[in-house]
Design an enzyme around this catalytic site. Sequence first.
Site, short mmCIF file in Angstrom:
data_model
loop_
_atom_site.label_atom_id
_atom_site.label_comp_id
_atom_site.label_asym_id
_atom_site.label_seq_id
_atom_site.Cartn_x
_atom_site.Cartn_y
_atom_site.Cartn_z
N HIS A 1 -2.12 0.60 -9.83
CA HIS A 1 -2.75 -0.35 -8.89
C HIS A 1 -3.43 -1.50 -9.64
O HIS A 1 -4.66 -1.69 -9.54
CB HIS A 1 -3.76 0.36 -7.97
CG HIS A 1 -4.05 -0.41 -6.71
ND1 HIS A 1 -4.32 0.18 -5.51
CD2 HIS A 1 -4.10 -1.75 -6.48
CE1 HIS A 1 -4.55 -0.75 -4.60
NE2 HIS A 1 -4.41 -1.95 -5.17
N ARG B 1 0.85 -1.19 0.00
CA ARG B 1 0.00 0.00 0.00
C ARG B 1 0.89 1.25 0.00
O ARG B 1 1.97 1.26 0.59
CB ARG B 1 -0.89 0.03 1.24
CG ARG B 1 -2.07 -0.93 1.17
CD ARG B 1 -3.12 -0.51 0.14
NE ARG B 1 -4.28 -1.39 0.14
CZ ARG B 1 -4.48 -2.40 -0.72
NH1 ARG B 1 -3.59 -2.65 -1.66
NH2 ARG B 1 -5.57 -3.13 -0.64
#
Length: 312
Positions: A275, A227
Site C-alpha cells: 500500500h 482498495r
Amino acid sequence: MPIVGFFSENASIELQKEWEKRLQIHCSLIKLVPLLSKEAEQAQSALLWKPPLDRLKELKNLQGLISLGQGVDHILKNNSIPINIPIIRIVDPYMAKSMSHWVVLSVLNFVRDTYGYFDQEKNKLYKSRKELNFLSLKIGIYGVGAIGSVVAKDLYNLGFQVEGWSRTKKEIEGINCHYGKDCIEELIKNCDIHVCLLPLTPLTTNIFNKQTFAKMKSGSCFINAGRGNQVVENDLIENCNSGHISSAILDVYRNEPLPKNHEFWEQKNIRVWPHVAAETNPQTAAKQIANAIKCIEKGELPPNTIDRNLGY
Ligand code: NAP
Ligand code: GLV
C-alpha cells in the site's frame, strides 16, 4: 486556536509533529493533539488515517473529519459517522502523479517482462524473450477521477490505447471513455491490462470476481491500487493459478497488512506491494488541509467534501 485530533495508524509522534509543522506554515494557530488524548475532546476537526471509529463517537465537539488520504472508506467503514459531519478528502496532483508513476512502472514491467529477464539474469542467461506489441495493447482504467484521469493520460502519451470507466460521463482527450454499470463490459472484455483505481463503495465492493475475471481475455494483466475489498481474492488466485490472468500487481488487500500466511505471497505471478502506490505528501497536501480546518472552524463546508450518498 484550531485544535485538531490526529490519528494515523501505526504512525509515530514524529509524523504528527511533521504534519503540525507543515500545517502551521498555512495557519500558525493550528495545534494537533493525539486523537486518544483528553485534549482531543475540544477538537472541532480531526485528521485521520484508519482511526478507531468508537473514539470519534466520544468527541462531541467534532464538526468535520479530514482524511489523510484521497480515499475515505477507512472513515465510512462502519457507517457510524452522523450525516451532518462533513468528511473531507485530499485531492493532490502530487498523489495523482505519484500513482501514475507506479501504474506506468507496473504496466511496463508487464509489457517488457522485467521479472522474466530478472530470472534469466540470475542464471546468466543472455536471451531475448517474447515481446508484446504495445501498439495493440488496450489498457482499461476503472475509475477516471482525480487519480485515474492522470494515469489514463500518461499511459496514452506513452503510446497505449486507453479505455476509461466512470459512473458519470467524461471526456478526456485521447481516452475512449465509458460510463455506467453496464459499460464496464467494454473494458472487461476488450482490454489486455486492467487497472483498478476506484474508491471503495457498496457498488464497487467485490467488483472483480469470478465472473469478471472469466470475461477478461486470456493472459490479461490485473493491477489494483484502488482498495482490496474490490477484489474477491480467492477468485484472483484461481485465475492466476490457471494462467488466465497472467500477471497481477497489487498494492491493496482485504486485510492490511497482508497476513504472512496469505497465498498472494507464494504466487509466482502476483507481485505484492505494501500500500505505497501513492503516499500522502505532507509538503504538498498541507495547504488544502489547513484550509479545510479553517473552513470547519468557521462553519463553512470545505472543498473536497465527499458526497455521503455516493460514499466518495
Ligand atoms: P475520485 O476522484 O473520486 O475518482 C473516483 C472515480 O471512480 C471517478 O471517476 C468515479 O466516477 C469512479 N467511480 C466511483 N464509483 C463508481 C461506480 N460505481 N461505477 C463506475 N465508476 C465509479 O477518487 P480518486 O481521488 O481518483 O481516488 C480513487 C481511489 O484510489 C481512492 O478512493 C482510493 O481508494 C485509491 N487510492 C489508493 C492509493 C494507494 O496508494 N494505493 C492512493 C490514493 C488513492 P465519477 O467521476 O463519474 O464520479
Ligand atoms: C491511499 O490509499 C489513499 O486513499 O490516499
